[in-house]
Design a protein around this motif. Structure first.
Motif: not given
Length: 493
Positions: A224, A226, A239, A264, A275, A293, A297, A300, A304, A306
């Motif tokens: 993942v 961002w 996050l 993370l 990531e 997620l 995720a 957030v 993002y 994936l």
């Protein structure tokens, strides 16, 4: 016994075999033993000549314990790589020079079994298992040290005589305390490990196919990412806190999400991305990833990317997340500062992380947060020398550089980051309700520096907690002359 000196064409390759290029040593000679007898002879010669001696398996020590300029003799174990099933002990025998990747390969191809060991396949088993050994499968299966049945160690007695001894976990073994110390005391402390024997604590009978856990049928990885430019402080906070909360809620020994492991990567903004990299074993992978997620995720509120990929276990184990262990990594100087967490980061710790990760400076590095617990937390704190058995995350501030001019600002940044992260406890993660010390397999000599550890809690308590006095007794018995020592070694009682 051949001594490889600086005049030998092999010397520079061997002397330079180290993951962390921050340190460099130049031993008088290097020995490549191929048997326990040769290890014993090499140790005896070094003791007789009063030369400072160290051992190296894979060369992945994060500090300069092996590449210490004071070291005169280096025993490199990389020729001792045998792996077999020992019917006499009903356990797998792995020599100390075997790598994690080769151990995975031989166990899988030979018997379809797995040992939950480290992440990088190039790590040497010799220094890895003795430090506890955590990795991608630890939540589902525990630590590699939890599977240690026996160990062969070359030790030096009070008269200066070197000899090999085997210690097992059998309750009637007179050497059992030496076995216990090798389940988490760290390398270079008590002697030179030549062989390990590995077997599940609950295995019965003498069948190699059931002596260790069955290997995963498949591995599904997920990545993942961002774009840092799209992440403001509020999104960053969500996050970091979501990840900690997930770890807190899913770190029990019987959690349904034990097959999932993730890290993370809160990278410095210079790196451009935030990531998560993770994996799940077995058939229910996609559901576990989606749930993970959805908790971490999605809330957030920032788009993002994936990627998921399914692969057979061995293919993954021999080349996991290639971008983490890419060519060129072996030219980096690094500093890693580790901490165990029993509860998520506080608001002020998340704010500290945001501040350091967005500071305008030519820095490479970040804060890594790895899921932990699960079956690791099913073992009593004193059953092994690995004392931290109630944690939810392993967290590390880290930095790396290639240009020597970057060393000073990088070190200052990572040390201040860590110190401010634990400002409420003297600059280090003392054992308390929220934090629980640090992992000896990720050693950090700063913890022994009173200027950087102002907690009043000594470095050895951060690593070993209440197990330290017992380790000191083992040290006093098996290495009374303190032949085996380094900057964070156990002191004899």
């Amino acid at each position: 016994m051949e001594k490889i000196t600086p005049e030998d064409i092999r010397y520079s390759d061997l002397a330079d075999k180290r993951f962390n290029k921050r340190f460099a040593g130049k031993p008088e000679y290097i020995v490549l033993p191929t048997s326990t007898a040769e290890v014993t002879a090499a140790v005896q010669e070094a003791v007789n000549s009063k030369r400072r001696l160290v051992v190296r398996s894979g060369g992945h020590c994060l500090e300069g314990f092996v590449t210490d300029p004071a070291v005169q003799v280096l025993l490199d174990m990389s020729m001792m790589t045998n792996i077999s099933y020992d019917t006499g002990r009903a356990a797998f025998m792995v020599e100390a020079g075997a790598t994690v990747g080769e151990t995975y390969r031989r166990l899988f191809l030979g018997w379809g079994v797995v040992l939950p060991a480290g992440e990088h396949p190039g790590i040497g088993m010799g220094g890895h298992v003795v430090g506890g050994a955590f990795g991608f499968l630890c939540r589902e299966y525990g630590l590699a040290a939890d599977y240690l049945y026996g160990v062969e160690v070359v030790t030096v007695d009070a008269s200066g005589k070197a000899h090999a001894v085997i210690a097992t976990r059998e309750t009637n073994d007179p050497n059992r305390e030496l076995w216990w110390a090798h389940t988490g005391a760290g390398g270079g402390n008590l002697g030179i490990v030549t062989r390990y024997w590995l077997r599940s604590p609950d295995a019965i009978g003498n069948d190699p196919y059931t002596a260790l856990p069955k290997a995963p049928s498949s591995i599904t990885t997920f990545r993942v990412s961002w774009d840092w430019k799209q992440v403001d402080e509020g999104a960053f906070n969500r996050l970091a806190k979501n990840f900690g909360t997930w770890c807190q809620q899913n770190s029990g020994a019987h959690s349904p999400s034990l097959p999932l492991f993730s890290i993370l990567f809160l990278n410095h903004r210079n790196i451009g991305k935030l990531e998560i990299k993770g994996l799940v074993t077995g058939a229910n992978a996609r559901q576990l990833i989606d749930d993970h997620l959805a908790d971490i995720a999605v809330p957030v509120g920032v788009p993002y990317a994936l990627q998921t990929e399914e692969s057979p276990w061995l293919r993954f184990a021999l080349n996991p997340f290639p971008e983490l262990f890419q060519p060129g990594m072996d030219s980096v100087a690094a500093k890693v500062k580790d901490a165990y967490f029993r509860q998520p980061l506080t608001d002020s710790q998340v704010a500290t992380a945001y501040r350091y990760l967005t500071i305008e400076a030519p820095i490479g590095g970040g804060l890594g947060m790895a899921t932990y617990g699960g079956k690791v937390n099913a073992v009593a704190h004193d059953a092994t020398a690995t004392a931290q058995r109630s944690c939810i995350m392993d967290v590390a501030c880290n930095t790396g550089w290639v240009d020597p001019k970057s060393a000073e600002p990088s070190l200052a940044w990572v040390r201040n980051f860590y110190k401010d992260l634990f400002a409420g406890s003297g600059g280090v993660p003392v054992p308390n309700e929220q934090t629980d010390g640090a992992m000896i397999n990720h050693p950090d000599t700063d913890l022994a520096d009173p200027a950087l550890n102002q907690s009043g809690t000594p470095w050895y308590t951060l690593y070993y907690k209440d197990n330290y006095p017992r380790l000191q007794q083992v040290k006093a018995k098996w290495d009374p002359l303190n032949i085996f020592h380094h900057a964070l070694s156990i002191q004899p009682a």
